[in-house]
Design a protein around this motif. Structure first.
Motif, mmCIF file in Angstrom:
data_model
loop_
_atom_site.group_PDB
_atom_site.id
_atom_site.type_symbol
_atom_site.label_atom_id
_atom_site.label_comp_id
_atom_site.label_asym_id
_atom_site.label_seq_id
_atom_site.Cartn_x
_atom_site.Cartn_y
_atom_site.Cartn_z
ATOM 1 N N LEU A 120 0.869 -1.087 0.033
ATOM 2 C CA LEU A 120 0.134 0.134 0.029
ATOM 3 C C LEU A 120 0.635 1.214 0.147
ATOM 4 O O LEU A 120 0.796 2.190 -0.593
ATOM 5 C CB LEU A 120 -0.882 -0.065 1.160
ATOM 6 N N ASN A 121 2.091 1.276 0.878
ATOM 7 C CA ASN A 121 2.738 2.284 0.740
ATOM 8 C C ASN A 121 3.230 2.620 -0.667
ATOM 9 O O ASN A 121 3.505 3.905 -1.133
ATOM 10 C CB ASN A 121 4.199 1.945 1.550
ATOM 11 N N LEU A 122 3.508 1.541 -1.407
ATOM 12 C CA LEU A 122 3.995 1.678 -3.007
ATOM 13 C C LEU A 122 3.135 2.365 -3.511
ATOM 14 O O LEU A 122 3.324 3.469 -4.481
ATOM 15 C CB LEU A 122 4.727 0.355 -3.496
ATOM 16 N N ARG A 123 1.787 1.800 -3.491
ATOM 17 C CA ARG A 123 0.808 2.504 -4.225
ATOM 18 C C ARG A 123 0.613 3.880 -3.969
ATOM 19 O O ARG A 123 0.393 4.798 -4.876
ATOM 20 C CB ARG A 123 -0.582 1.708 -3.933
ATOM 21 N N ASN A 124 0.577 4.082 -2.583
ATOM 22 C CA ASN A 124 0.542 5.600 -2.106
ATOM 23 C C ASN A 124 1.531 6.559 -2.876
ATOM 24 O O ASN A 124 1.189 7.535 -3.380
ATOM 25 C CB ASN A 124 0.601 5.750 -0.585
ATOM 26 N N VAL A 125 2.791 6.154 -2.686
ATOM 27 C CA VAL A 125 3.874 6.906 -3.194
ATOM 28 C C VAL A 125 3.692 7.213 -4.742
ATOM 29 O O VAL A 125 3.921 8.205 -5.088
ATOM 30 C CB VAL A 125 5.167 6.218 -2.824
ATOM 31 N N MET A 126 3.406 6.212 -5.460
ATOM 32 C CA MET A 126 2.992 6.280 -6.953
ATOM 33 C C MET A 126 2.163 7.287 -7.250
ATOM 34 O O MET A 126 2.094 7.905 -8.144
ATOM 35 C CB MET A 126 2.828 4.688 -7.504
ATOM 36 N N GLY A 127 1.239 7.176 -6.271
ATOM 37 C CA GLY A 127 -0.128 7.948 -6.495
ATOM 38 C C GLY A 127 0.402 9.622 -6.296
ATOM 39 O O GLY A 127 -0.038 10.551 -6.852
ATOM 40 N N VAL A 128 1.392 9.772 -5.369
ATOM 41 C CA VAL A 128 1.892 11.150 -5.130
ATOM 42 C C VAL A 128 2.532 11.688 -6.484
ATOM 43 O O VAL A 128 2.728 12.830 -6.621
ATOM 44 C CB VAL A 128 2.880 11.067 -3.786
ATOM 45 N N LEU A 129 3.399 10.634 -6.772
ATOM 46 C CA LEU A 129 4.198 10.925 -8.021
ATOM 47 C C LEU A 129 3.531 11.406 -9.334
ATOM 48 O O LEU A 129 3.901 11.976 -10.028
ATOM 49 C CB LEU A 129 5.385 9.864 -8.192
ATOM 50 N N GLU A 130 2.358 10.907 -9.399
ATOM 51 C CA GLU A 130 1.620 11.104 -10.510
ATOM 52 C C GLU A 130 1.350 12.520 -10.801
ATOM 53 O O GLU A 130 0.950 13.269 -10.142
ATOM 54 C CB GLU A 130 0.165 10.479 -10.880
ATOM 55 N N GLY A 131 1.496 12.999 -12.031
ATOM 56 C CA GLY A 131 1.291 14.425 -12.450
ATOM 57 C C GLY A 131 2.670 15.172 -11.956
ATOM 58 O O GLY A 131 2.616 16.332 -12.412
ATOM 59 N N LYS A 132 3.490 14.742 -11.235
ATOM 60 C CA LYS A 132 4.652 15.506 -11.023
ATOM 61 C C LYS A 132 5.615 15.238 -12.016
ATOM 62 O O LYS A 132 5.685 14.372 -12.629
ATOM 63 C CB LYS A 132 5.301 15.238 -9.578
ATOM 64 N N LYS A 133 6.608 16.226 -12.014
ATOM 65 C CA LYS A 133 8.019 15.997 -13.000
ATOM 66 C C LYS A 133 8.876 14.918 -12.272
ATOM 67 O O LYS A 133 9.774 15.607 -12.357
ATOM 68 C CB LYS A 133 8.166 17.530 -13.350
ATOM 69 N N ALA A 134 8.580 14.082 -12.048
ATOM 70 C CA ALA A 134 9.470 13.115 -11.499
ATOM 71 C C ALA A 134 9.040 11.798 -11.982
ATOM 72 O O ALA A 134 7.887 11.146 -12.066
ATOM 73 C CB ALA A 134 9.587 13.112 -9.885
#
Ligand code: GLU
Length: 263
Positions: A120-134
């Motif tokens: 779930l941590n992985l999913r959350n981090v991926m969610g945060v990265l979405e739409g960012k320039k990373a």
């Protein structure tokens, strides 16, 4: 028709093998990397979400350690991965930075998918990265994963990542033109049947995983409603691939499961 899934896919996992990323299995292919990372940034700008699964750490780490051939011992492979991973990320950063993007390095082991909290941590981090320039750049955490190196399998990793992030499409960049059955590259595979698995015929000696692990990845991805495209990473651009001009497309067999079921 079925190639429509390529154009429609919004979240895409792109996985490149060692033979695509490196020349002679050791030297990062800078021309290819600039082209590929540039194409990924273009896709992001067009509103897609790309997750990049990279190999090539062990190969890149060999020269700095004075190794001329791929070592046999697990410890040496791990040492090479430790050196090579950071070198590779330095190269990726140097290519992405002028394009306004950063690398978000994520190193995973199989345990990270088994443990629900880590998953779930992985999913959350991926969610945060979405739409960012990373750009999320994922590899196996080879230095701690003895089994991961032994079976060294980023194809399987790519399948698990695709499931974890609900990717509609996974693109495997390899050193074959596609999946060959009955003597010909197949444009489309509607189901990974026993005949398909038999045609994959054990390991083909390509990278560490071979065709069998690509088929296993295709099975994982398609069973939960995603598609998978297998292409030749050096001969075909991502753009051409997404236009359906090359490779083998494995179509979804299952319906999209809710993510708890998929886990
Ligand atoms: N994780 C390995 C590396 O970065 C590659 C494993 C694979 O190619 O499947 O060198």
């Amino acid at each position: 028709m079925s190639r429509e899934v390529l154009a429609k896919a919004r979240r895409i996992v792109v996985k490149a093998g060692t033979r695509t990323l490196l020349d002679d299995g050791q030297k990062p292919d800078l021309v290819l990397l600039r082209r590929l990372l540039g194409e990924i940034v273009e896709l992001e700008k067009a509103g897609k979400v790309v997750i990049f699964v990279t190999s090539g750490a062990i190969g890149t780490g060999m020269a700095p350690l004075g190794l001329t051939k791929r070592p046999d011992s697990i410890e040496e492979l791990q040492a090479a991965a430790a050196v090579g991973q950071s070198r590779l990320m330095a190269i990726y950063n140097s290519i992405l930075e002028p394009l306004g993007y950063a690398v978000a390095q994520i190193l995973l082991t199989h345990d990270d998918f088994q443990d629900r909290r880590r998953y779930l941590n992985l999913r959350n981090v991926m969610g945060v990265l979405e739409g960012k320039k990373a750009l999320p750049v994922i590899n196996e955490n080879d230095t701690v994963g003895v089994d991961e190196i032994k079976f060294g399998d980023n194809d399987i990793l790519a399948g698990l990542v695709a499931n974890a992030v609900d990717a509609e499409l996974t693109v495997l960049l390899s050193d074959v033109d596609g999946f060959i059955m009955d003597g010909a590259v197949q444009g489309e595979i509607r189901e990974v049947t026993a005949a398909v698995e038999a045609a994959a015929g054990g390991t083909t000696g390509l990278g560490s995983g071979g065709m069998i692990s690509k088929i296993r990845c295709a099975k994982t991805v398609t069973a939960s409603g995603g598609s998978l495209l297998l292409i030749h990473g050096k001969k075909v651009t991502l753009k051409e691939a997404l236009e359906g001009k090359a490779g083998t497309l494995f179509l979804p067999t299952g319906t999209r499961l809710d993510h708890r079921k998929r886990w």
